[in-house]
Design a protein around this motif. Structure first.
Motif, PDB file in Angstrom:
ATOM      1  N   LYS A   1     -19.875 113.828 -33.364  1.00  0.00           N
ATOM      2  CA  LYS A   1     -20.921 114.740 -33.834  1.00  0.00           C
ATOM      3  C   LYS A   1     -20.949 114.814 -35.359  1.00  0.00           C
ATOM      4  O   LYS A   1     -19.961 114.525 -36.032  1.00  0.00           O
ATOM      5  CB  LYS A   1     -20.656 116.166 -33.307  1.00  0.00           C
ATOM      6  CG  LYS A   1     -20.801 116.332 -31.803  1.00  0.00           C
ATOM      7  CD  LYS A   1     -22.254 116.249 -31.376  1.00  0.00           C
ATOM      8  CE  LYS A   1     -22.405 116.369 -29.867  1.00  0.00           C
ATOM      9  NZ  LYS A   1     -23.778 116.065 -29.452  1.00  0.00           N
ATOM     10  N   GLY A   2     -22.086 115.242 -35.876  1.00  0.00           N
ATOM     11  CA  GLY A   2     -22.178 115.606 -37.284  1.00  0.00           C
ATOM     12  C   GLY A   2     -21.844 117.084 -37.408  1.00  0.00           C
ATOM     13  O   GLY A   2     -22.277 117.886 -36.572  1.00  0.00           O
TER      14      GLY A   2
ATOM     15  N   ILE B   1     -20.824 126.956 -38.642  1.00  0.00           N
ATOM     16  CA  ILE B   1     -20.630 125.533 -38.354  1.00  0.00           C
ATOM     17  C   ILE B   1     -21.874 125.055 -37.619  1.00  0.00           C
ATOM     18  O   ILE B   1     -22.243 125.604 -36.572  1.00  0.00           O
ATOM     19  CB  ILE B   1     -19.389 125.283 -37.475  1.00  0.00           C
ATOM     20  CG1 ILE B   1     -18.131 125.861 -38.124  1.00  0.00           C
ATOM     21  CG2 ILE B   1     -19.210 123.782 -37.218  1.00  0.00           C
ATOM     22  CD1 ILE B   1     -16.902 125.790 -37.235  1.00  0.00           C
ATOM     23  N   ILE B   2     -22.542 124.063 -38.181  1.00  0.00           N
ATOM     24  CA  ILE B   2     -23.785 123.540 -37.593  1.00  0.00           C
ATOM     25  C   ILE B   2     -23.505 122.146 -37.052  1.00  0.00           C
ATOM     26  O   ILE B   2     -22.959 121.291 -37.756  1.00  0.00           O
ATOM     27  CB  ILE B   2     -24.906 123.502 -38.662  1.00  0.00           C
ATOM     28  CG1 ILE B   2     -25.162 124.926 -39.181  1.00  0.00           C
ATOM     29  CG2 ILE B   2     -26.184 122.903 -38.084  1.00  0.00           C
ATOM     30  CD1 ILE B   2     -25.796 124.995 -40.538  1.00  0.00           C
ATOM     31  N   TRP B   3     -23.858 121.930 -35.782  1.00  0.00           N
ATOM     32  CA  TRP B   3     -23.593 120.647 -35.123  1.00  0.00           C
ATOM     33  C   TRP B   3     -24.883 119.868 -34.940  1.00  0.00           C
ATOM     34  O   TRP B   3     -25.939 120.444 -34.672  1.00  0.00           O
ATOM     35  CB  TRP B   3     -22.981 120.876 -33.730  1.00  0.00           C
ATOM     36  CG  TRP B   3     -21.722 121.686 -33.727  1.00  0.00           C
ATOM     37  CD1 TRP B   3     -21.586 123.011 -33.403  1.00  0.00           C
ATOM     38  CD2 TRP B   3     -20.413 121.223 -34.053  1.00  0.00           C
ATOM     39  NE1 TRP B   3     -20.275 123.393 -33.507  1.00  0.00           N
ATOM     40  CE2 TRP B   3     -19.532 122.324 -33.906  1.00  0.00           C
ATOM     41  CE3 TRP B   3     -19.895 119.994 -34.461  1.00  0.00           C
ATOM     42  CZ2 TRP B   3     -18.164 122.227 -34.147  1.00  0.00           C
ATOM     43  CZ3 TRP B   3     -18.526 119.888 -34.699  1.00  0.00           C
ATOM     44  CH2 TRP B   3     -17.682 120.996 -34.541  1.00  0.00           C
ATOM     45  N   CYS B   4     -24.790 118.543 -35.063  1.00  0.00           N
ATOM     46  CA  CYS B   4     -25.957 117.694 -34.793  1.00  0.00           C
ATOM     47  C   CYS B   4     -25.474 116.351 -34.236  1.00  0.00           C
ATOM     48  O   CYS B   4     -24.274 116.060 -34.248  1.00  0.00           O
ATOM     49  CB  CYS B   4     -26.789 117.479 -36.064  1.00  0.00           C
ATOM     50  SG  CYS B   4     -25.949 116.550 -37.363  1.00  0.00           S
TER      51      CYS B   4
ATOM     52  N   SER C   1     -19.173 121.603 -46.496  1.00  0.00           N
ATOM     53  CA  SER C   1     -18.651 120.336 -45.992  1.00  0.00           C
ATOM     54  C   SER C   1     -19.690 119.680 -45.103  1.00  0.00           C
ATOM     55  O   SER C   1     -20.409 120.366 -44.372  1.00  0.00           O
ATOM     56  CB  SER C   1     -17.366 120.615 -45.199  1.00  0.00           C
ATOM     57  OG  SER C   1     -16.970 119.481 -44.477  1.00  0.00           O
ATOM     58  N   THR C   2     -19.791 118.351 -45.179  1.00  0.00           N
ATOM     59  CA  THR C   2     -20.722 117.600 -44.336  1.00  0.00           C
ATOM     60  C   THR C   2     -20.013 116.328 -43.907  1.00  0.00           C
ATOM     61  O   THR C   2     -19.672 115.496 -44.748  1.00  0.00           O
ATOM     62  CB  THR C   2     -21.998 117.208 -45.116  1.00  0.00           C
ATOM     63  OG1 THR C   2     -22.659 118.401 -45.545  1.00  0.00           O
ATOM     64  CG2 THR C   2     -22.951 116.406 -44.257  1.00  0.00           C
ATOM     65  N   LYS C   3     -19.734 116.175 -42.607  1.00  0.00           N
ATOM     66  CA  LYS C   3     -18.986 114.988 -42.180  1.00  0.00           C
ATOM     67  C   LYS C   3     -19.167 114.699 -40.693  1.00  0.00           C
ATOM     68  O   LYS C   3     -19.620 115.558 -39.933  1.00  0.00           O
ATOM     69  CB  LYS C   3     -17.506 115.167 -42.492  1.00  0.00           C
ATOM     70  CG  LYS C   3     -16.869 116.376 -41.858  1.00  0.00           C
ATOM     71  CD  LYS C   3     -15.475 116.604 -42.423  1.00  0.00           C
ATOM     72  CE  LYS C   3     -14.893 117.930 -41.939  1.00  0.00           C
ATOM     73  NZ  LYS C   3     -13.625 118.257 -42.586  1.00  0.00           N
ATOM     74  N   LEU C   4     -18.806 113.485 -40.327  1.00  0.00           N
ATOM     75  CA  LEU C   4     -18.760 113.092 -38.916  1.00  0.00           C
ATOM     76  C   LEU C   4     -17.407 113.500 -38.360  1.00  0.00           C
ATOM     77  O   LEU C   4     -16.373 113.288 -39.003  1.00  0.00           O
ATOM     78  CB  LEU C   4     -18.935 111.577 -38.774  1.00  0.00           C
ATOM     79  CG  LEU C   4     -20.342 111.045 -39.022  1.00  0.00           C
ATOM     80  CD1 LEU C   4     -20.317 109.529 -39.142  1.00  0.00           C
ATOM     81  CD2 LEU C   4     -21.292 111.466 -37.899  1.00  0.00           C
ATOM     82  N   VAL C   5     -17.411 114.096 -37.174  1.00  0.00           N
ATOM     83  CA  VAL C   5     -16.158 114.558 -36.571  1.00  0.00           C
ATOM     84  C   VAL C   5     -16.116 114.196 -35.086  1.00  0.00           C
ATOM     85  O   VAL C   5     -17.133 113.822 -34.493  1.00  0.00           O
ATOM     86  CB  VAL C   5     -16.002 116.093 -36.704  1.00  0.00           C
ATOM     87  CG1 VAL C   5     -15.948 116.523 -38.162  1.00  0.00           C
ATOM     88  CG2 VAL C   5     -17.123 116.834 -35.973  1.00  0.00           C
TER      89      VAL C   5
END
Length: 246
Positions: free
Chosen positions: A136-137, A171-174, A195-199
């Motif tokens: 997820k993003g 925390i916003i998921w996409c 923060s902006t990252k792939l997790v």
């Protein structure tokens, strides 16, 4: 909050100051160099590089360090790095994903395997725990940007999938493939993100008591101390009482 979010909080509380910070800077620099090497050295034309630079800035990496990392890509650095994912189990069956970037696959595999073994875990095959997580993003904002409804509306308009709001922040998921677009739209509405990252987002979590939590932290610390390891994600869950005792 799931494992990786709480883990960020633990690291913050533990504050393994200078050594951890310089290690983090070098890992973020490596990601920038490789991202620039794989695409365009201009962050505006290279989404992966843009996210890497954004994450580095959120961790207070100096501008000259970021620029030096991008320049390294044009000088040929980062040619030999390959990205490898390791999967295994920590204490009490906690799922662990280790993301590495290495120029020596055999060395990294050997170190990761022995680190698991020495710290009460065991390395599995690729895919052995990956199915328990979704790619997820993740975009995070402090609570000060607005209340839950404000952030939810901005997230819906940006094309996000879900929002978790608490007194600690949002925390916003996409979808992983939408992260660049969603983060740009959020930035226009809410300003710069924390923060902006792939997790890897856990689908289910494993509750740990204090003793198992201490063992897991020892394993994660040892893995993160390896220069080849970029990121460690787990699916632990722990009560506030346990967290406060760490």
């Amino acid at each position: 909050m799931a494992g990786h979010s709480k883990w960020a909080n633990i690291q913050h509380r533990k504050g393994r100051q200078d050594a951890a910070r310089s290690k983090l800077f070098s890992k973020l620099s490596k990601e920038i160099t490789v991202a620039a090497k794989m695409g365009d050295p201009d962050p505006d034309k290279n989404p992966r590089l843009r996210l890497a630079v954004k994450e580095a800035k959120s961790q207070s990496v100096p501008k000259d360090v970021i620029e030096r990392a991008i320049k390294k890509s044009t000088a040929g650095d980062g040619d030999d790095y390959e990205e490898i994912r390791y999967e295994g189990y920590g204490p009490n069956g906690v799922a662990v994903i280790v993301e590495a970037m290495t120029d020596n696959r055999n060395r990294t595999a050997s170190v990761v395997r022995s680190t698991f073994t020495k710290n009460g875990g065991n390395l599995g095959e690729t895919g052995s725990v990956g199915f328990m997580f979704d790619r997820k993003g993740e975009v995070t904002y402090s609570a000060s940007v607005g209340d839950a409804d404000t952030v939810m509306m901005a997230a819906i308009e940006a094309g996000a999938e879900d929002v978790e709001s608490s007194e600690d922040g949002h925390i916003i998921w996409c979808a992983d493939t939408d992260l660049n677009e969603v983060s740009n739209a959020l930035e226009a509405e809410l300003g710069e993100s924390d923060s902006t990252k792939l997790v890897w987002k856990p689908q289910t979590t494993t509750e740990l008591g204090l003793e198992d939590m201490q063992k897991l932290m020892k394993l994660i610390d040892a893995l993160e101390d390896d220069d080849d390891v970029q990121r460690v994600t787990t699916n632990f869950e722990a009560s506030d009482e346990v967290m406060d005792q760490l």
